[in-house]
Each structure stands twice: as C-alpha cells, then as structure tokens.
Design a protein around this motif. Structure first.
Motif, short mmCIF file in Angstrom:
data_model
loop_
_atom_site.label_atom_id
_atom_site.label_comp_id
_atom_site.label_asym_id
_atom_site.label_seq_id
_atom_site.Cartn_x
_atom_site.Cartn_y
_atom_site.Cartn_z
N UNK A 1 0.82 -1.22 0.00
CA UNK A 1 0.00 0.00 0.00
C UNK A 1 0.85 1.26 0.00
N UNK A 2 1.87 1.29 0.88
CA UNK A 2 2.67 2.50 1.04
C UNK A 2 3.71 2.69 -0.06
N UNK A 3 4.33 1.59 -0.51
CA UNK A 3 5.46 1.70 -1.43
C UNK A 3 5.11 1.45 -2.89
N UNK A 4 3.95 0.84 -3.15
CA UNK A 4 3.57 0.54 -4.54
C UNK A 4 2.28 1.26 -4.92
N UNK A 5 1.20 0.97 -4.20
CA UNK A 5 -0.11 1.50 -4.59
C UNK A 5 -0.15 3.03 -4.53
N UNK A 6 0.33 3.60 -3.43
CA UNK A 6 0.26 5.06 -3.30
C UNK A 6 1.10 5.79 -4.34
N UNK A 7 2.38 5.42 -4.56
CA UNK A 7 3.15 6.13 -5.59
C UNK A 7 2.54 6.01 -6.98
N UNK A 8 2.03 4.83 -7.32
CA UNK A 8 1.41 4.66 -8.64
C UNK A 8 0.20 5.56 -8.79
N UNK A 9 -0.65 5.58 -7.76
CA UNK A 9 -1.85 6.43 -7.81
C UNK A 9 -1.49 7.91 -7.85
N UNK A 10 -0.42 8.29 -7.17
CA UNK A 10 -0.04 9.70 -7.08
C UNK A 10 0.50 10.23 -8.40
N UNK A 11 1.26 9.40 -9.13
CA UNK A 11 1.94 9.90 -10.31
C UNK A 11 1.31 9.43 -11.62
#
Length: 266
Positions: free
Chosen positions: A24-34
């Motif tokens: 969630x913190x290292x994969x999902x969030x960065x992908x969703x953010x950028x």
C-alpha cells in the motif's frame, strides 16, 4: 494456553500486516499519485491502497493487543519482538490504550475511504445525488474524532505517571487535541456537502490531501509500533514530518500540473 493461541494467530497476522502495508505504502500510493488522473492505473492503485488500508487497520488492532504488554511473535524461523512497556512502567498503561489506538486507526481509515470517495461524491452531487453511506460515514467519523481526543488525553495523563516518562504532558495534550480537531473538522466539512446539497469545491485537492494524510499515518505507524514507549512520540512525529516534507517538495515540483488541474475544476 490463551496467550499461546494469541501468539499463533498473530504469527499469521503479522506478515499479512507487513506485506499489505508495504504494498500500500510503497507501490499503490506512488502509482496512484503519479499516474494520469482517471486512468486505469490511477483507479486500480487507489482502490488497492484503500483496500490495503482496511486490512492494515484491522490487523494492526490485533497486533496492538500484544504490544500493550510486549511479546515475541515467531514467524517461520524469525522472532519478531513487539516493544512493550518497561517493567517499571507496565502498571501505568491503562486498558484504555487499546481503545485509543482503535480510534486512531479508524480516524485515518476514514481519511483513506473518504478520500477515495471524494470524486464519486462530486460526481453524484453534480447530479443532485447524495448517498446515505457518505453521510453515515461522516457522522461516524465525527464521533470517532471526539472519542479519539478524550481517550488520548486520558492515555497521556496515564503515561506521564511512568517513572521513565517526562513529567510535563502539555505538548502531548496539545498535539492530540489538535489532531482530534483536524479529524472533527475534516468529517464536518464532508457532512456539510450533504447538509448544503452542494458539490465539494476543489475536490481534487481534498482527494490529494486526504490520501497524503493517510500515507503519513502508514509511514508514522512504523516507529509508533517499533520504537520504545519512551521515545515513540519523537520518532513518530519525526517520521510524519519527513513524509509531509517530501509531499511538499513533490507538490512544488508538480506545481504547474496542479495549476492546470485546479483550472479544470473551476
């Protein structure tokens, strides 16, 4: 016997908590953010982040049951030590700590879920639709915010009686009171959308703010669960500040993109 059974359950819960938290913190969030807003990667990563958040909060509550007394959980061939209170402090932690931690988990879970729902609420409000689910969620979050402030105020008073803890509890009281007000105002603004029956303004900004705050909680949760109770406040605050600083730098870097998206919402 009961303690051994709990350790067996936590031996399964702990790796799930760690793996889902990392994804969630290292994969999902960065992908969703950028990713491009509204694209399939953005939507899929956002849903993964929120679903993972639910799992993280539920498993975290189970782990907190062990952390209040300390203990070791064996997973495969590795022993994980959950930091508990010192022997001289063990009699000063109230059972209310578990309830207070539950309110903390639920408050940030609300930020993730309501942040995910912002775009859907803006779309529905534009058509004159205001779903009961969002209203119930906002009212529940306001009650959780009040319980959060009261319970952590009492926990701070209890921790201040520890032989190893600083005697002044002014700063922790101000911190948790401020945090409770932030949660309360955030849920109140969401409820206002239903009461005024108007679409939320700058929904993209609210979406980003809620998700970043939820991400801060994920990062700050590491020292919160791993640092000793004497220094947990410092390391938790420092970690949250570093994530917030990183988010501010990213926002500054993408300021032109943010201005374009702001213009589209007006």
């Amino acid at each position: 016997m009961e303690h051994a059974m709990l350790d067996s359950i936590l031996a399964v819960v702990l790796p799930i908590h760690i793996v889902v938290g990392a994804i969630s913190a290292l994969v999902a969030f960065p992908v969703a953010a950028f990713a491009v807003k509204g694209s399939r990667p953005h939507v899929a990563a956002g849903r993964c982040f929120v679903a993972g958040y639910v799992v993280i909060c539920l498993t975290g509550l189970l782990l907190e049951m062990e952390r209040t007394t300390g203990g070791t959980i064996r997973v495969l061939w590795t022993d994980f030590k959950l930091v508990g209170p010192k022997v001289s402090d063990s009699g000063h932690l109230p059972p209310l700590l578990f309830f207070a931690t539950a309110t903390l988990d639920l408050a940030f879970l609300y930020l993730a879920v309501s942040g995910w729902r912002v775009w859907g609420r803006a779309r529905d409000a534009g058509r004159g639709v205001f779903r009961r689910f969002d209203t119930i969620l906002a009212v529940s979050a306001m009650l959780v915010a009040i319980a959060f402030g009261v319970s952590w105020w009492m926990v701070v008073d209890a921790v201040s009686t520890m032989p190893s803890a600083p005697k002044s509890n002014v700063v922790p009281h101000l911190f948790f009171t401020g945090a409770a007000l932030v949660f309360l105002v955030d849920a109140g603004l969401d409820l206002r959308v239903r009461l005024t029956r108007r679409p939320p303004r700058a929904w993209w900004f609210k979406h980003a703010r809620k998700m970043v705050m939820a991400q801060i909680f994920l990062a700050a949760g590491i020292p919160f669960r791993c640092a000793d109770l004497e220094h947990v406040g410092f390391w938790t605050t420092a970690t949250a500040f570093m994530v917030l600083l990183t988010g501010a730098i990213a926002a500054l870097h993408f300021r032109h993109r943010l201005r374009i998206e702001a213009a589209r919402t007006t």
